[in-house]
Design an enzyme around this catalytic site. Structure first.
Site, PDB file in Angstrom:
ATOM      1  N   GLU A   1      -1.545  33.386  71.619  1.00  0.00           N
ATOM      2  CA  GLU A   1      -0.941  34.175  70.460  1.00  0.00           C
ATOM      3  C   GLU A   1      -0.445  32.907  69.258  1.00  0.00           C
ATOM      4  O   GLU A   1       0.311  33.182  68.470  1.00  0.00           O
ATOM      5  CB  GLU A   1       0.359  34.844  70.933  1.00  0.00           C
ATOM      6  CG  GLU A   1       0.044  36.083  71.762  1.00  0.00           C
ATOM      7  CD  GLU A   1      -0.154  37.229  71.269  1.00  0.00           C
ATOM      8  OE1 GLU A   1       0.548  37.408  70.592  1.00  0.00           O
ATOM      9  OE2 GLU A   1      -0.943  38.229  71.642  1.00  0.00           O
TER      10      GLU A   1
ATOM     11  N   HIS B   1       7.446  36.813  71.315  1.00  0.00           N
ATOM     12  CA  HIS B   1       6.961  35.317  71.191  1.00  0.00           C
ATOM     13  C   HIS B   1       8.200  34.543  71.322  1.00  0.00           C
ATOM     14  O   HIS B   1       9.065  34.939  70.899  1.00  0.00           O
ATOM     15  CB  HIS B   1       6.552  35.252  69.653  1.00  0.00           C
ATOM     16  CG  HIS B   1       5.227  36.209  69.639  1.00  0.00           C
ATOM     17  ND1 HIS B   1       4.841  36.859  68.390  1.00  0.00           N
ATOM     18  CD2 HIS B   1       4.028  36.129  70.236  1.00  0.00           C
ATOM     19  CE1 HIS B   1       3.533  37.219  68.605  1.00  0.00           C
ATOM     20  NE2 HIS B   1       2.963  36.963  69.507  1.00  0.00           N
TER      21      HIS B   1
ATOM     22  N   CYS C   1       7.452  34.860  61.207  1.00  0.00           N
ATOM     23  CA  CYS C   1       5.997  35.268  61.741  1.00  0.00           C
ATOM     24  C   CYS C   1       5.081  35.273  60.387  1.00  0.00           C
ATOM     25  O   CYS C   1       3.778  35.348  60.809  1.00  0.00           O
ATOM     26  CB  CYS C   1       6.328  36.895  61.897  1.00  0.00           C
ATOM     27  SG  CYS C   1       7.424  36.978  63.366  1.00  0.00           S
TER      28      CYS C   1
END
Ligand code: SUG
Length: 457
Positions: A182, A261, A380
């Site tokens: 990711e 995350h 993000c």
């Protein structure tokens, strides 16, 4: 490489924010991401989303930080629908997908590439044995809508970081659960200053191979997205030695609380690691491993559970903040507006962060609510790339934000974006056409050449 070989000591961090795409919508696509799961089906406002992102970029540029921009991707991804057996004209493909598989249609319309912290993992040149900046686009194989991103991401990064003498691009890891990757959201570089040698903290949720790994503590409710094997492979691609890396398992209880995350529960910058008590399964071991490898003292800023619950950490996105270095050695924390709305979080910001013995001297609040409803906070939305002056000079395209570019991008959004997008609007063939016109114009504004499938033919 010695300083003599590398005369360029002016390393700065450039935050490359993802421009929110015209199909931004709430589809409830991300299992384990509490915001996405709870907002699926809401009416989105793509124009407001893109303008909120641009306003954040402009504010940071005005404050003296270097700001870059990465373009959105081509959505709806009609190629993906065709690969899944929908045939005929574009209109027919969309209509059939809307009728037979609305959830697949939503997935191929997602504007998720805005969260560029998941675009790639980046190793700056001072840490790489060949003195180049290294990139690996993340395979994002844990969800279908994000698995559609890496091909275009790779083309965009190669178009911007084009100079092969300075930039190295690695293949996406095999898109299979064992190498689930990711990107930078699970990677933190700790160093004295941006140009000093760094230590790379890779955080993973599970191990794919190895005897007995099935007995390791694992989340029970939500999936662990990143594997140890993926993190190790990226470190290997980039030429990082054991002495430069720490691999730490994320706390399974945090994943089960919605920390999908690591950047939802920790953020690092320079020698500072701001993290929640529940970020790492082995907190003491992780800090010790970092200290052993770092050539400058680590400055841990630990937020205990009693100050901020996991629920509040996930709800406010306190840790999904940008921690930025200032010329006087202080740091600025850019937090989402939701932090201000949560009493215990806001108190922690005042008492623990601003009043604490750490370099964080300022907290700036930014409204990115449209993105937040899909689980995407300020951190993000950006991919951090530390670059020396010569590397910045070698960037291709017009991707470093200045007032002129900001003005053009704002006008472009205002010209092309809708201010209302409900799930049922995604089947509208006019939306697909509008998007192509907008993206063609955007690749001209950014001067990045042909990066989209419709341009490549
Ligand atoms: O992968 N949300 C993204 C949010 C990514 C946030 N990035 C970082 N933490 N770095 C995800 O879960 C939701 C899309 C939707 O439901 O419509 C989504 O993909």
């Amino acid at each position: 490489m010695s300083d003599q070989q590398r005369p360029d000591r002016d390393y700065r961090e450039v935050n490359f924010d993802g421009l929110v795409g015209p199909t931004h919508n709430y589809a409830g696509l991300a299992l384990g991401n509490v915001a996405s799961m709870s907002h699926g089906g809401l009416v989105a406002n793509p124009r407001e989303a893109a303008l909120q992102g641009l306003a954040k970029m402009k504010a940071l540029m005005d404050a003296g930080y270097l700001q870059g921009v990465l373009p959105p991707q081509q959505r709806p991804d009609l190629g993906a629908l065709r690969a899944l057996g929908f045939t005929g004209s574009d209109e027919r493909v969309l209509a059939r997908a809307a009728g037979d598989a609305p959830q697949i249609l939503r997935a191929v319309c997602s504007a998720s590439s805005m969260w560029t912290a998941n675009a790639a993992t980046v190793t700056p040149s001072p840490d790489a044995p060949d003195g180049r900046v290294h990139f690996t686009p993340a395979n994002l194989q844990s969800s279908f809508h994000r698995f559609l991103e890496p091909a275009t991401t790779g083309r965009v990064l190669a178009a911007i970081f084009r100079d092969e003498a300075r930039f190295a691009h690695h293949p996406v890891l095999p898109a299979t659960p064992a190498f689930s990757d990711e990107g930078a959201a699970n990677h933190t570089r700790l160093a004295g200053g941006h140009g000093d040698a760094g230590v790379h903290l890779f955080v993973y949720g599970r191990e794919a191979f190895g005897w007995g790994s099935e007995t390791l503590p694992a989340p029970k409710r939500f999936p662990a997205r990143q594997t140890l094997e993926a993190s190790q492979a990226v470190a290997r691609q980039h030429g990082l030695a054991e002495s430069q890396t720490v691999f730490a398992q994320q706390h399974p209880e945090a994943i089960d609380a919605g920390v999908f995350h690591n950047d939802v529960i920790a953020v690092g910058n320079g020698p500072v690691l701001l993290y929640h008590e529940m970020a790492f399964l082995d907190e003491a071991g992780t800090l010790e491993a970092l200290r052993e490898r770092m050539s400058t003292p680590l400055i841990p800023v630990r937020i205990p559970l009693e100050a901020v619950s996991l629920e509040d950490a996930v709800g406010s996105y306190l840790f999904n903040s940008q921690l930025l270095s200032n010329p006087d050695g202080s740091m600025t924390l850019v937090v989402p507006g939701e932090c201000q709305e949560n009493e215990s979080v806001w108190r922690t910001v005042q008492d623990h962060l601003l009043a604490g013995a750490n370099p964080i001297g300022e907290v700036v609040v930014k409204d990115v609510k449209q993105s937040m409803r899909n689980g995407g906070g300020p951190a993000c939305l950006r991919l951090r790339v530390v670059l020396g002056a010569e590397e910045r000079g070698a960037l291709a395209g017009r991707v470093l934000l200045d007032d002129a570019l900001h003005g053009e991008l704002t006008a472009w959004v205002e010209r092309h974006y809708r201010d209302r997008l409900a799930p049922e609007d995604l089947a509208d063939p006019a939306l697909a056409r509008e998007t192509l016109v907008a993206l063609d114009e955007l690749s001209g504004i950014l001067e990045i050449g042909s990066v989209y499938p419709f341009q490549l033919g």
